[in-house]
Design a protein around this motif. Structure first.
Motif, short mmCIF file in Angstrom:
data_model
loop_
_atom_site.label_atom_id
_atom_site.label_comp_id
_atom_site.label_asym_id
_atom_site.label_seq_id
_atom_site.Cartn_x
_atom_site.Cartn_y
_atom_site.Cartn_z
N GLN A 1 37.25 39.89 60.99
CA GLN A 1 38.49 40.57 61.42
C GLN A 1 38.80 41.52 60.19
O GLN A 1 38.65 40.86 59.07
N GLY A 2 39.67 42.57 60.03
CA GLY A 2 40.15 43.45 58.91
C GLY A 2 41.35 42.74 58.68
O GLY A 2 42.31 43.55 58.16
N THR A 3 41.58 41.46 58.65
CA THR A 3 42.86 40.68 58.16
C THR A 3 42.83 40.25 56.78
O THR A 3 43.57 39.35 56.34
N LEU A 4 41.75 40.68 55.97
CA LEU A 4 41.50 40.08 54.70
C LEU A 4 42.20 40.86 53.52
O LEU A 4 41.97 42.13 53.63
N THR A 5 42.82 40.31 52.75
CA THR A 5 43.53 40.94 51.44
C THR A 5 42.60 40.52 50.39
O THR A 5 42.51 39.44 50.11
N LEU A 6 42.40 41.91 49.68
CA LEU A 6 41.65 41.63 48.58
C LEU A 6 42.24 41.07 47.35
O LEU A 6 43.44 41.47 47.01
N ASN A 7 41.64 40.23 46.52
CA ASN A 7 42.00 40.13 45.25
C ASN A 7 42.02 41.07 44.18
O ASN A 7 42.81 41.22 43.33
N ARG A 8 41.07 41.97 44.59
CA ARG A 8 40.94 43.20 43.35
C ARG A 8 40.24 44.27 44.32
O ARG A 8 39.50 44.02 45.16
N GLY A 9 40.19 45.39 43.87
CA GLY A 9 39.64 46.48 44.50
C GLY A 9 38.33 46.58 44.02
O GLY A 9 37.78 46.11 43.02
N PRO A 10 37.19 47.25 44.92
CA PRO A 10 35.95 47.53 44.38
C PRO A 10 35.75 48.49 43.29
O PRO A 10 36.58 49.39 43.44
N GLY A 11 34.71 48.09 42.26
CA GLY A 11 34.70 49.34 41.17
C GLY A 11 33.31 49.89 41.08
O GLY A 11 33.30 50.74 40.09
N SER A 12 32.49 49.43 41.79
CA SER A 12 30.98 50.07 41.78
C SER A 12 30.35 49.87 43.16
O SER A 12 30.84 49.10 44.03
#
Length: 442
Positions: free
Chosen positions: A149-160
């Motif tokens: 599900q799209g209910t996951l909140t990220l600890n950090r955004g992707p950088g690569s």
């Protein structure tokens, strides 16, 4: 006021459309949803693209395009690390579609890499298989690797690109009830049209916006987007020239069968270590040519494994004969196989004894059709064509692929990239000094 429609998935159940105003705050959207679901607004949390949206954010500034899908869960706010940082600052939330995954040199950002391109915004590009069937700008989304599900909140955004293409690189916290998932799973969607949640697209990370106005290495035109090869010199090509390059190599069977990467191509400049790693880039060939690409790749894989392709008309099944026997049967199994029994060495109907020269078999009695004698007298082109084929085409002594001779010397090189066997047209053996001295030019 501009209005749009978004699809809301409440507690991971089915989605329903909601008309929203782009000037609304997230809190106003919560109030609308709370009234519809009959729950207190304070117990509603809105998650979009890996981030929990704070009440004070404005809808039009959250990169929520029309027909976007937002996930709504019920429960007291438990913000992710990144959301907590955002809540204590005045910065707006960064959307996944605004993340730049391309490494910049000397700390330059994608918005200032070119004097004349500062206003351009970098895009992800994808191949849309559902509707467009073409290269399109894409949007990046994330889901929980556990519950999907799209209910996951990220600890950090992707950088690569590795962050989004390699599994398990980024952690988060799933907000769905009962799910303890912590691993982010990224995927791409086409940004050119509204999509269903299950509609995904293939990421084409080598295709980029031409923010530096670099000319194509082939036609020298400046265009965007372009494809950036992973060679040391970072050569570029426009998509039209890349299409021509792929089609030409495909027609000549000059693709490379790599054990790890599959059926692929290097940079057109033949740079070392430049093989294309993501074969979805060959989708630019279009459906018909991409189907040929897949078929040729399968055939090449079979041949490299010591197999053969069934010569039966309309068959071409890949077969892996066991042992040293020359007798091969294309066994019928369901919709596969044609039942032909043929010789592994010459690919003709199975026979005892030595194989006859390939051209004699090609025009042997067993392969001829019934022709009226009078018609044969009026039509001499068949015989002349047969003679032309006999004179200009011979099988490669190493891989049996047909090789055409059109003038030139007797030193032949097999055109198959995986063979490249050098042989003598007259002797039909490996090219050697005797051939070079006795009959190089006949």
């Amino acid at each position: 006021m501009p209005t749009m429609q978004v699809f809301v998935r409440f507690n991971s159940h089915h989605s329903f459309p909601v008309d929203v105003d782009s000037s609304w705050s997230v809190l106003q959207l919560k109030e609308v949803l709370a009234a519809r679901q009959q729950v207190p607004p304070a117990e509603i949390r809105i998650i979009f693209a890996g981030r929990e949206l704070r009440d004070s954010f404005i809808i039009g500034e959250c990169d929520l395009a029309s027909h976007s899908i937002v996930h709504v869960v019920r429960g007291r706010p438990q913000l992710s690390v990144e959301a907590q940082v955002s809540s204590s600052s005045s910065q707006e939330p960064q959307s996944l579609t605004r993340v730049d995954l391309n490494p910049q040199e000397d700390g330059a950002s994608a918005s200032n890499t070119s004097h004349g391109a500062a206003h351009r915004h970098p895009h992800f590009f994808v191949y849309c298989k559902q509707q467009c069937k073409d290269v399109q700008p894409g949007k990046l989304r994330v889901s929980c690797a556990t519950c999907k599900q799209g209910t996951l909140t990220l600890n950090r955004g992707p950088g690569s690109w590795d962050d989004v293409l390699l599994p398990g690189r980024i952690q988060g916290r799933c907000q769905s009830q009962g799910c303890q998932g912590t691993v982010a799973e990224f995927y791409f969607k086409c940004a050119a049209h509204p999509t269903q949640e299950e509609d995904t697209a293939a990421a084409l990370y080598m295709i980029k916006s031409n923010t530096q106005d670099v000319p194509c290495m082939v036609c020298e035109e400046v265009s965007t987007p372009l494809i950036l090869f992973e060679c040391e010199d970072a050569h570029t090509s426009c998509l039209d020239c890349f299409h021509t390059y792929c089609t030409t190599r495909l027609n000549d069977r000059q693709f490379v069968q790599d054990a790890t990467l599959g059926y692929t191509l290097p940079c057109p400049a033949e740079c070392e270590d430049s093989l294309i790693k993501e074969v979805h880039h060959f989708r630019v060939l279009g459906d018909e040519q991409y189907e040929r690409y897949q078929r040729f790749g399968t055939e090449e894989c079979v041949l490299q494994m010591g197999g053969v392709l069934c010569p039966g008309r309309g068959c071409g099944a890949g077969l892996l004969p066991e042992g040293e026997t020359r007798r091969v049967e294309c066994v019928r199994q369901g919709a596969q196989g044609c039942g032909l029994v043929f010789c592994k060495d010459c690919l003709e109907p199975f026979h005892q004894g030595e194989c006859r020269p390939q051209m004699e078999q090609l025009f042997g009695a067993e392969n001829r059709i019934a022709v009226d004698p009078e018609s044969a007298l009026r039509s001499r082109w068949e015989r002349e064509s047969e003679e032309t084929v006999r004179q200009t085409t011979k099988p490669c002594p190493n891989c049996k692929a047909p090789v055409e001779k059109n003038g030139g010397c007797m030193h032949m090189t097999c055109p198959r990239a995986q063979c490249r066997y050098e042989w003598c047209w007259l002797c039909e053996t490996a090219w050697n000094r005797d051939c070079q001295g006795d009959h190089w030019f006949g």
